[in-house]
Design a protein around this motif. Structure first.
Motif, PDB file in Angstrom:
ATOM      1  N   ASP A 162       1.078  -8.578  -4.958  1.00  0.00           N
ATOM      2  CA  ASP A 162       1.975  -8.537  -3.795  1.00  0.00           C
ATOM      3  C   ASP A 162       1.642  -9.649  -2.821  1.00  0.00           C
ATOM      4  O   ASP A 162       2.498 -10.399  -2.387  1.00  0.00           O
ATOM      5  N   ALA A 186       6.080 -17.274  -0.030  1.00  0.00           N
ATOM      6  CA  ALA A 186       7.285 -17.313   0.782  1.00  0.00           C
ATOM      7  C   ALA A 186       7.215 -18.363   1.883  1.00  0.00           C
ATOM      8  O   ALA A 186       8.217 -18.779   2.402  1.00  0.00           O
ATOM      9  N   ARG A 198       4.188 -10.816  11.800  1.00  0.00           N
ATOM     10  CA  ARG A 198       3.639  -9.846  10.867  1.00  0.00           C
ATOM     11  C   ARG A 198       3.028  -8.680  11.619  1.00  0.00           C
ATOM     12  O   ARG A 198       2.501  -8.851  12.712  1.00  0.00           O
ATOM     13  N   ARG A 199       3.116  -7.476  11.076  1.00  0.00           N
ATOM     14  CA  ARG A 199       2.460  -6.308  11.658  1.00  0.00           C
ATOM     15  C   ARG A 199       1.419  -5.807  10.678  1.00  0.00           C
ATOM     16  O   ARG A 199       1.734  -5.576   9.512  1.00  0.00           O
ATOM     17  N   ILE A 239      -0.943  -2.696  10.020  1.00  0.00           N
ATOM     18  CA  ILE A 239      -1.099  -1.327  10.470  1.00  0.00           C
ATOM     19  C   ILE A 239      -2.454  -0.778  10.027  1.00  0.00           C
ATOM     20  O   ILE A 239      -2.900  -1.017   8.901  1.00  0.00           O
ATOM     21  N   ILE A 293      14.663 -22.235   0.041  1.00  0.00           N
ATOM     22  CA  ILE A 293      15.025 -20.822   0.127  1.00  0.00           C
ATOM     23  C   ILE A 293      16.439 -20.745   0.647  1.00  0.00           C
ATOM     24  O   ILE A 293      16.746 -21.210   1.748  1.00  0.00           O
ATOM     25  N   GLU A 299      13.504 -11.697   1.276  1.00  0.00           N
ATOM     26  CA  GLU A 299      12.140 -11.867   1.814  1.00  0.00           C
ATOM     27  C   GLU A 299      11.890 -10.908   2.974  1.00  0.00           C
ATOM     28  O   GLU A 299      10.857 -10.243   3.066  1.00  0.00           O
ATOM     29  N   ARG A 342      11.626  -7.400   1.858  1.00  0.00           N
ATOM     30  CA  ARG A 342      10.365  -7.208   1.158  1.00  0.00           C
ATOM     31  C   ARG A 342       9.234  -6.951   2.173  1.00  0.00           C
ATOM     32  O   ARG A 342       8.402  -6.084   2.003  1.00  0.00           O
ATOM     33  N   HIS A 343       9.297  -7.715   3.227  1.00  0.00           N
ATOM     34  CA  HIS A 343       8.313  -7.538   4.316  1.00  0.00           C
ATOM     35  C   HIS A 343       8.390  -6.155   4.904  1.00  0.00           C
ATOM     36  O   HIS A 343       7.379  -5.496   5.139  1.00  0.00           O
ATOM     37  N   GLN A 383       7.032  -3.689   2.661  1.00  0.00           N
ATOM     38  CA  GLN A 383       5.578  -3.785   2.612  1.00  0.00           C
ATOM     39  C   GLN A 383       4.955  -3.103   3.835  1.00  0.00           C
ATOM     40  O   GLN A 383       3.974  -2.382   3.732  1.00  0.00           O
ATOM     41  N   GLU A 384       5.584  -3.334   5.017  1.00  0.00           N
ATOM     42  CA  GLU A 384       5.090  -2.702   6.245  1.00  0.00           C
ATOM     43  C   GLU A 384       5.159  -1.193   6.130  1.00  0.00           C
ATOM     44  O   GLU A 384       4.234  -0.473   6.519  1.00  0.00           O
TER      45      GLU A 384
END
Lengths: 112, 568
Positions: A5, A12, A88-89, A91, B3, B11, B14-15, B18-19
């Motif tokens: 992952d 990206a 970005r987070r 957690i 992209i 993308e 997907r983020h 993921q979060e």
């Protein structure tokens, strides 16, 4: 050595230019043990790797729940990397420093 | 790597995924402990997992301030250990207790506290009832709590005992400082008073030496000329100066007696008019010399007073003397007396002495009755005086239960002294008055004078012989006793300081003889100390005279001896 992952995520975007300024926000539940641990971890990492080029804001969700909502933070502790992009987070109590380093683009997975 | 738009959307998604996964993972692994939940627009609630509130709990439990939550009625829902300790109660007995029961005058204080606290916050200083109801000073702070907390108020209790101690300490320190200041002022006052005494002594020396020069020259004149008119004038001058000195010394002695509380009043019924007359007479020469006009206004009916006549005369004479001295030539002085209602419905006698003299400045007014104070030292020197006259006036008036006050419009505008004396309606005892003024027929007496100073003895003998009495002299004890046996005197005037037997010894010996029991013994001494007077009385003397013997006083004694000799 982290999972696929993470390596896919890294594809990206390009790594931030060396010396980029970091703007970070750490959301905490007051003075709980997890809060204290998260704060200690992020301070150490920043001082080690981002000395002189980071702003760290610490926000208590008791005191400012509205800011947590605005940052789409649901649980605490959560670290928000505002800059460099992308946002970005992260957690949790940040006890897995490798994951934090990757999340902050400070290391490239697999090249550690 | 290029992209396109679609890839970008993928993308982002997907983020997000993921979060979400990380969040679930974090919750499962216990890596988070708080959640923010949105309840409608702008409404947020924070939920915490078990354990998140523990640090807060510990904070409140361990803090060194009393903390509690209260119900709307002011009952304790929760209390920390500190508050329980402060009140000396076990924790389990705190819950449910009304705050008002733990505070001195709790009902009033807590009502106000809760009422004000309901609108946000309130504060009050109060006394908590500690162990065995000891009051503990404390600051009570009340805050409203959110309804969901299940309690109405948060209470914070700060123990002010230490602070009060400190405040008391500061207060004590400041009191000490004040005392120190007062001491310094006293020291300054003392040195001022000391300075005034020094000035006084200088004045005294000056005043006592002043009359000596004219007396000396008068004596020279008298020895040089046989011109009777000149001698008479010189004698007059000397007499006046001696009179002046005697008055100075008398004043000094009086002040010293009053200061030591040794002056006693000999009160008797007298008519004010007589006292005024004597006081005026004593100063008449002064008024005449300065061509000042003295007006005396008395009510038509006699005012009877129960006073020491000599002392009240002295008071009025001093005021008149003062007025004469401080009023320029041809000025006006008035003395007016009246009976008027005083405080408490009691009548009082008011005597006013007003002059058109130099007046008194407002700064001097409060000090005018102080010892050794003089309005204008330079002027006063020229007028003569010791600055004790008004002190005497005030003390003597106060001893009579009266008051004296002074007013003046200022320098150059004259002064007014007002004396108020209690006036009791006396039943005029005409008989005592008649007795005092009744003249006893003159009769010659046998008088023995005992004095080792031949001049003093001789001059007294001359005076007595002039008065028509038979006089014998003795210089010491043995001859005095022999003479007394043969001469059988009715009056003995005796010096105390004699060679060999003292006057006291002779008096005791004389009193032991039966034929001498009714003889009048008079001690004649230099200085009239009270101890001397007492000793004289104890050893059998009837009277005590101070040198120089005043003819008036001597005559009074002789009158009383004659009265005794009169057949009943």
């Amino acid at each position: 050595m982290t999972g696929d992952d993470a390596s896919g995520e890294n594809e990206a975007h390009a790594a931030p230019p060396a010396g980029a300024r970091y703007v970070l926000r750490l959301y905490l539940t007051g003075m709980t043990p997890r809060s204290t641990q998260a704060l200690a971890t992020i301070r150490t990492l920043c001082d080690e790797h981002l000395a002189g080029r980071y702003d760290l804001e610490v926000i208590d969700i008791y005191q400012h729940p509205e800011r947590a909502v605005a940052d789409q933070v649901i649980a605490a502790p959560t670290l928000v990397k505002q800059l460099p992009a992308p946002l970005r987070r992260l957690i949790g109590d940040l006890s897995d420093t490798d994951r934090v380093m990757i999340g902050l683009d400070l290391i490239v997975p697999g090249k550690r | 790597m290029a992209i396109d738009g679609r890839d970008e959307q993928i993308e982002v998604l997907r983020h997000r995924l993921q979060e979400a996964e990380e969040t679930i993972h974090a919750i499962r692994s216990g890596a988070v402990d708080g959640f923010v939940i949105e309840q409608g627009v702008g409404q947020h609630r924070v939920y915490t997992l078990e354990g998140a509130e523990r640090p807060y709990r510990m904070l409140v439990e361990k803090m060194q301030q009393g903390a509690a939550t209260l119900s709307a009625e002011g009952r304790i829902v929760y209390s920390n250990q500190c508050l329980a300790d402060l009140l000396g109660l076990p924790l389990e007995r705190m819950i449910g207790r009304a705050l008002a029961d733990m505070v001195l005058d709790g009902d009033t204080i807590c009502d106000a506290l809760l009422k004000d606290g309901a609108s946000g916050a309130s504060q009050a200083e109060a006394f908590l009832l500690g162990p065995s109801n000891n009051p503990i000073p404390a600051l009570l702070t009340l805050n409203t709590m959110l309804p969901e907390s299940g309690t109405s108020f948060g209470l914070l209790v700060t123990d002010l005992t230490a602070q009060r101690h400190q405040e008391k300490l500061i207060e004590t320190l400041s009191a000490l400082r004040t005392t120190e200041e007062a001491l310094r002022t006293t020291a300054a006052d003392l040195s001022a008073s000391n300075r005034r005494k020094d000035e006084f002594l200088a004045t005294l020396a000056h005043e006592l030496r002043n009359p000596l020069a004219p007396i000396r020259s008068a004596l020279q004149v008298m020895s040089l000329t046989k011109d009777q008119a000149v001698v008479e004038r010189a004698r007059h001058i000397a007499e006046r100066q001696v009179q002046h000195m005697v008055r100075l010394v008398d004043d000094l002695l009086d002040v010293s007696r009053i200061t030591q509380d040794k002056l006693t009043l000999r009160k008797q019924p007298v008519v004010l008019a007589d006292i005024v007359r004597d006081a005026v007479e004593a100063n008449q020469a002064l008024f005449d010399r300065a061509r000042q006009r003295l007006t005396v206004t008395l009510p038509p009916d006699p005012i009877w007073l129960d006073v020491d006549a000599a002392r009240l005369t002295q008071v009025l004479a001093n005021l008149l003397n003062n007025a004469a001295k401080y009023t320029p030539e041809q000025g006006r002085v008035t003395l007016a007396a009246s009976v008027e209602p005083g405080a408490g419905g009691l009548a009082q006698v008011r005597i006013r002495v007003t002059d058109s003299g130099i007046g008194i400045t407002p700064e001097m007014l409060p000090r005018i009755f102080d010892m050794f104070t003089q309005v204008d030292a330079t002027l006063d020197r020229s007028q003569g005086g010791l600055g004790i006259g008004l002190t005497l006036v005030r003390r003597l008036v106060e001893m009579h239960g009266g008051t004296v006050e002074v007013t003046s419009e200022g320098a150059g505008l004259g002064s007014e002294f007002t004396i108020r004396l209690p006036y009791e309606q006396l039943v005029a005892s005409e008989s005592s008055r008649e007795q005092s003024s009744a003249r006893v027929p003159d009769a010659s007496l046998r008088v023995l004078v005992v004095d080792d100073n031949a001049d003093a003895a001789e001059s007294l003998a001359v005076l007595l012989r002039l008065m028509g009495h038979e006089v014998e002299l003795a210089g010491e004890g043995r001859s005095a006793l022999e003479l007394a046996a043969s001469f059988e005197p009715q009056l003995v005037l005796m010096d105390i300081g004699l060679p060999g037997m003292s006057g006291y010894d002779i008096a005791t010996a004389l009193r032991n003889r039966p034929q001498m029991r009714s003889t009048t013994l008079v001690a004649v001494t230099g200085w009239g100390q009270d101890s001397d007077r007492k000793r004289a009385r104890d050893t059998g003397f009837d009277h005590h005279l101070t040198k120089p013997v005043e003819p008036d006083r001597l005559e009074q004694i002789i009158d009383s001896v004659r009265a005794q000799q009169r057949p009943a």
